[in-house]
Design a protein around this motif. Structure first.
Motif, mmCIF file in Angstrom:
data_model
loop_
_atom_site.group_PDB
_atom_site.id
_atom_site.type_symbol
_atom_site.label_atom_id
_atom_site.label_comp_id
_atom_site.label_asym_id
_atom_site.label_seq_id
_atom_site.Cartn_x
_atom_site.Cartn_y
_atom_site.Cartn_z
ATOM 1 N N GLU A 38 0.957 -1.314 0.020
ATOM 2 C CA GLU A 38 -0.136 -0.151 -0.066
ATOM 3 C C GLU A 38 0.797 1.121 -0.143
ATOM 4 O OE1 GLU A 38 -3.220 0.072 2.746
ATOM 5 O OE2 GLU A 38 -3.054 -2.124 2.980
ATOM 6 N N TYR A 39 1.980 1.355 0.825
ATOM 7 C CA TYR A 39 2.673 2.366 0.935
ATOM 8 C C TYR A 39 3.947 2.549 0.061
ATOM 9 C CZ TYR A 39 0.064 2.206 5.204
ATOM 10 O OH TYR A 39 -0.866 1.989 6.305
ATOM 11 N N GLY A 40 4.178 1.727 -0.930
ATOM 12 C CA GLY A 40 5.346 1.905 -1.750
ATOM 13 C C GLY A 40 6.651 1.851 -0.978
ATOM 14 N N MET A 41 6.887 1.287 0.036
ATOM 15 C CA MET A 41 8.052 1.234 0.562
ATOM 16 C C MET A 41 9.113 -0.101 0.188
ATOM 17 S SD MET A 41 6.905 2.515 4.253
ATOM 18 C CE MET A 41 6.112 4.361 4.772
ATOM 19 N N SER A 42 8.784 -0.381 -0.787
ATOM 20 C CA SER A 42 9.831 -1.389 -1.201
ATOM 21 C C SER A 42 10.497 -1.203 -2.751
ATOM 22 C CB SER A 42 9.111 -2.750 -1.624
ATOM 23 O OG SER A 42 9.813 -3.599 -2.145
ATOM 24 N N GLU A 43 11.797 -1.268 -2.851
ATOM 25 C CA GLU A 43 12.358 -0.753 -4.071
ATOM 26 C C GLU A 43 12.090 -1.456 -5.139
ATOM 27 O OE1 GLU A 43 16.660 -0.163 -3.079
ATOM 28 O OE2 GLU A 43 16.149 1.434 -1.744
ATOM 29 N N LYS A 44 11.981 -2.995 -4.794
ATOM 30 C CA LYS A 44 11.709 -3.848 -5.908
ATOM 31 C C LYS A 44 10.325 -3.823 -6.575
ATOM 32 C CE LYS A 44 14.834 -6.961 -4.068
ATOM 33 N NZ LYS A 44 15.254 -8.643 -3.691
ATOM 34 N N LEU A 45 9.366 -3.431 -5.964
ATOM 35 C CA LEU A 45 8.106 -3.363 -6.232
ATOM 36 C C LEU A 45 7.672 -1.974 -6.897
ATOM 37 C CD1 LEU A 45 6.332 -5.730 -3.655
ATOM 38 C CD2 LEU A 45 6.692 -6.161 -6.213
ATOM 39 N N GLY A 46 8.267 -0.770 -6.180
ATOM 40 C CA GLY A 46 8.112 0.502 -6.620
ATOM 41 C C GLY A 46 6.749 1.030 -6.155
ATOM 42 N N TRP A 47 6.516 2.130 -6.598
ATOM 43 C CA TRP A 47 5.420 3.051 -6.037
ATOM 44 C C TRP A 47 4.086 2.502 -6.527
ATOM 45 C CZ3 TRP A 47 8.184 8.304 -6.541
ATOM 46 C CH2 TRP A 47 9.305 8.290 -5.483
ATOM 47 N N LEU A 48 3.802 1.321 -6.321
ATOM 48 C CA LEU A 48 2.357 0.748 -6.978
ATOM 49 C C LEU A 48 1.640 0.119 -5.744
ATOM 50 C CD1 LEU A 48 3.556 -1.020 -10.319
ATOM 51 C CD2 LEU A 48 2.653 1.047 -10.062
ATOM 52 N N ARG A 49 0.328 0.273 -5.940
ATOM 53 C CA ARG A 49 -0.478 -0.315 -4.819
ATOM 54 C C ARG A 49 -0.984 -1.768 -5.345
ATOM 55 N NH1 ARG A 49 -3.587 1.817 -0.585
ATOM 56 N NH2 ARG A 49 -5.434 0.554 -0.056
ATOM 57 N N TYR A 50 -0.920 -2.686 -4.460
ATOM 58 C CA TYR A 50 -1.023 -3.999 -5.044
ATOM 59 C C TYR A 50 -2.288 -4.267 -4.137
ATOM 60 C CZ TYR A 50 3.361 -4.115 -7.036
ATOM 61 O OH TYR A 50 4.393 -3.532 -8.017
ATOM 62 N N ARG A 51 -3.310 -3.817 -3.417
ATOM 63 C CA ARG A 51 -4.007 -4.285 -2.506
ATOM 64 C C ARG A 51 -5.363 -3.215 -2.259
ATOM 65 N NH1 ARG A 51 -2.845 -6.468 3.479
ATOM 66 N NH2 ARG A 51 -2.593 -3.947 3.633
ATOM 67 N N ASP A 52 -6.414 -3.732 -2.751
ATOM 68 C CA ASP A 52 -7.583 -2.742 -2.575
ATOM 69 C C ASP A 52 -7.938 -2.204 -1.099
ATOM 70 O OD1 ASP A 52 -7.723 -2.813 -5.488
ATOM 71 O OD2 ASP A 52 -9.339 -4.538 -5.401
ATOM 72 N N ASN A 53 -8.994 -1.492 -1.189
ATOM 73 C CA ASN A 53 -9.449 -1.104 0.146
ATOM 74 C C ASN A 53 -10.392 -2.159 0.823
ATOM 75 O OD1 ASN A 53 -8.030 1.565 0.568
ATOM 76 N ND2 ASN A 53 -9.570 2.330 -0.634
ATOM 77 N N GLN A 54 -9.675 -3.131 1.536
ATOM 78 C CA GLN A 54 -10.554 -4.129 2.096
ATOM 79 C C GLN A 54 -9.794 -4.599 3.472
ATOM 80 O OE1 GLN A 54 -11.078 -7.076 -0.800
ATOM 81 N NE2 GLN A 54 -8.891 -7.427 -1.362
#
Length: 655
Positions: free
Chosen positions: A525-541
């Motif tokens: 959610e917070y984009g605090m991984s350099e490998k995954l980048g600034w992307l959101r991978y989870r919906d609001n649930q």
């Protein structure tokens, strides 16, 4: 405030209405007594005499048993020789007089009574008159008590409030300054409309108060009623809805009719979501009664007829379910958000509630406010009340800081489980667990300041470590979140260092859950991984998907799901390593804090710092003889390994 005994127009008359009702009751009772007395008089003779057949009467005459006879038209009454009365009906027997004379029986003829027909008619009509009188009385009562009467379904149940008792003003509202200012302007408009009208301003037609439960929405409405000095109607959204279709719409019409008669006025609808839910959400199976009520409310608020001088104020904690037509300007011109108070607001709210409570000099409202982030106004009022009850239970004259701390712990986690029996080994294990949390929070950067650590069981927790922020935290940095991850593993690492790997227990389940959720949020959610980048991978649930479930639920690739898992594991392992290094370097402090917890059960953050620095905490610490035993797999020298092996279940760290 209380309900007014006057009519909606403000006219007196409660006493006169009571007198009229009492007169009607007395009239009905008197009529009943009259009916009974007339009935008794008409039937008195019949009850005193025995009715016999005419043939038996003739037989008695012939055998000389009859003493005297009275003839009244075709009714014959008389007495036997033994003075026993009798009564019979004569079939116009012309020979009766001759027979009586032959037997020398005394007889008389009684003329027909005038007016007996009226008595008979009255006796027959009186029951019907009584029934009609009672029905008329009941109908009048139902019309007066429209909200509760059987015929008053369509009448409004809105209550007109006055300022006789319990008047609330804006001085009693604290911690929600912005919301109060929005509503103060409405009050000023009601008091001096020309001030705004000369610049072309119009009075707002409605204001919607939105906020979580307990934040003070109803209190704000009561303050408006106390400040405005105009009639104030209050009603709940559920009061409109009934099982009969059309009743709610009728009540809405009646409520606005009453409001028009008292304009300018304020109408407060509490929990408006009960009647204002989105139409058509049930896909054709919605409640027709609720939708008709909502339609009528929309028309009354902003339809062809203008309702000048009527301000609608509504409150809800579910603005997301309200119909869009209800929220548009012209109906609710303002949506006033009533949020949970920040630390400054909590200080002001506590000061308001503490005015009625005698407090000791050591009570610090800011410290209490720091320890209650997320508390609403109702929660803080409950906290002050619990503290006062605890002080009264101890027969104290003042409420001290100790009672407020105990009340806060009780509100958060429940009452202390004093009856819970713990062995010495279980207490020692819990003490090492909480001491590990405390030391990590004092050493690792980014952790909130340590407030208190205790091993007193409360609720489902055997021990608690409190970390309180200096102020309300609106955003969190990666540094602070990594510090919280290390803090979560302080208890488990401390137990592992002391007891060894084979003696690990289930007490760290809550810590592991918190750490996993936080690490997964950092990655997804917070984009605090350099490998995954600034992307959101989870919906609001609320669901937390693990492993390949993430790929299926979020339509992501299997490779991305595996990368998410590896990044979460990396953050967890880094936090474990940080906590292990801190506790290994401060092992002597871990033992000192544990011994102090076993002795005193509760330590403040300042006392824990002194123990880590090898200083005296100001309390006598009785020396304890450690019971040592080797721990399998432990890297700690045998001379520093106390025995034990029990689980401690700490509550969530921080507030």
């Amino acid at each position: 405030m209380q309900n007014d005994d006057k009519d909606p127009q403000g006219n007196g008359g409660g006493g006169n209405a009571w007198m009229k009702n009492m007169l009607v009751v007395f009239a009905i009772v008197g009529a009943l007594f009259l009916f009974v007395s007339l009935f008794n008089n008409g039937m008195g003779d019949s009850r005193a005499s025995q009715t016999i057949p005419y043939s038996e009467f003739l037989s008695k005459v012939d055998d000389g048993s009859v003493k005297e006879v009275t003839i009244a038209d075709n009714v014959i009454t008389g007495k036997y020789a033994g003075d026993q009365g009798f009564r019979t009906i004569s079939p116009n027997d012309n020979e009766l007089v001759d027979r009586l004379q032959r037997k020398s029986i005394k007889f008389s003829v009684k003329p027909e009574e005038q007016g007996s027909i009226w008595v008979a008619l009255l006796l027959q009509a009186l029951p019907f008159l009584l029934i009609l009188g009672i029905a008329f009385f009941v109908m009048r009562q139902m019309q007066k008590n429209a909200g509760s009467g059987a015929m008053g379904f369509g009448k409004s149940r809105a209550k007109l409030l006055t300022e006789k008792h319990g008047r609330v003003t804006f001085d009693d509202v604290a911690g929600i300054e912005e919301a109060r200012e929005e509503l103060e302007e409405i009050v000023e408009f009601l008091k001096d409309p020309s001030r705004f009208a000369r610049l072309g301003g119009k009075i707002p037609k409605g204001a919607l108060l939105v906020g979580s439960p307990g934040t003070g929405k109803t209190l704000l409405a009561r303050a408006i009623a106390g400040e405005a000095g105009v009639p104030f109607f209050t009603i709940s959204g559920s009061d409109f809805v009934e099982m009969f279709v059309g009743v709610g719409a009728s009540r809405v019409r009646d409520m606005f009719e009453q409001a028009k008669k008292n304009a300018p006025c304020i109408v407060f609808i509490d929990e408006i979501d009960a009647v204002g839910r989105h139409r058509g959400a049930g896909l054709g199976n919605g409640n027709d009664e609720r939708e008709q009520t909502l339609n009528q409310l929309l028309v009354e608020m902003d339809g062809f007829e203008a309702n000048e001088g009527i301000i609608i104020i509504a409150a809800t904690n579910r603005p997301d379910v309200l119909d869009p037509a209800l929220l548009r300007p012209g109906r609710f011109d303002r949506q006033v958000v009533v949020p949970r108070p920040d630390i400054e607001g909590r200080v002001k709210i506590l000061e308001v509630h503490m005015k009625k409570v005698p407090t000791a000099p050591d009570v610090d409202t800011r410290t209490i406010a720091r320890g209650t982030p997320g508390f609403s106004g109702a929660d803080l009022a409950n906290l002050v009340n619990e503290a006062a009850l605890l002080a009264a239970r101890k027969a104290k004259r003042l409420v001290a800081m100790l009672e407020f701390e105990e009340a806060k712990d009780k509100v958060y986690m429940g009452a202390a489980r004093k009856s819970m029996v713990m062995t010495e080994e279980e207490k020692k294990s819990t003490a090492y667990h909480e001491a590990g949390h405390a030391i990590v929070s004092l050493v690792v950067p980014g952790c909130d300041p340590l407030h208190k650590v205790t091993i007193i069981p409360r609720g489902r927790a055997l021990g608690v470590t409190w970390n309180l922020p200096e102020r309300d935290v609106l955003t969190q940095t990666m540094k602070s979140m990594k510090g919280k991850l290390a803090l979560c593993f302080g208890g488990r690492i401390a137990e592992q260092l002391i007891y060894g790997h084979d003696e690990l227990n289930t007490g760290a389940a809550n810590d592991i859950q918190q750490a996993t959720n936080l690490a997964r949020a950092m990655v997804m959610e917070y984009g605090m991984s350099e490998k995954l980048g600034w992307l959101r991978y989870r919906d609001n649930q609320d669901e937390v998907f693990l492993g390949h479930s993430v790929a299926r639920a979020q339509n992501m690739s299997e490779e991305t799901a595996r990368l998410i898992d590896s990044e979460v594991r990396r953050l967890i392992e880094e936090a474990e390593a940080t906590a292990r290094k801190v506790l290994t370097d401060n092992l002597d402090s871990l033992h000192r804090v544990t011994e102090a917890l076993l002795e005193f059960e509760t330590l403040t953050g300042e006392e824990t710092k002194r123990l880590m620095n090898g200083e005296d905490i100001g309390r006598d610490l009785a020396p304890r003889a450690p019971q040592l035993r080797p721990a399998t797999g432990s890297s700690i020298p045998k001379s520093k390994r106390p025995g034990g092996g029990a689980w401690g279940n700490p509550a969530p760290q921080g507030a």
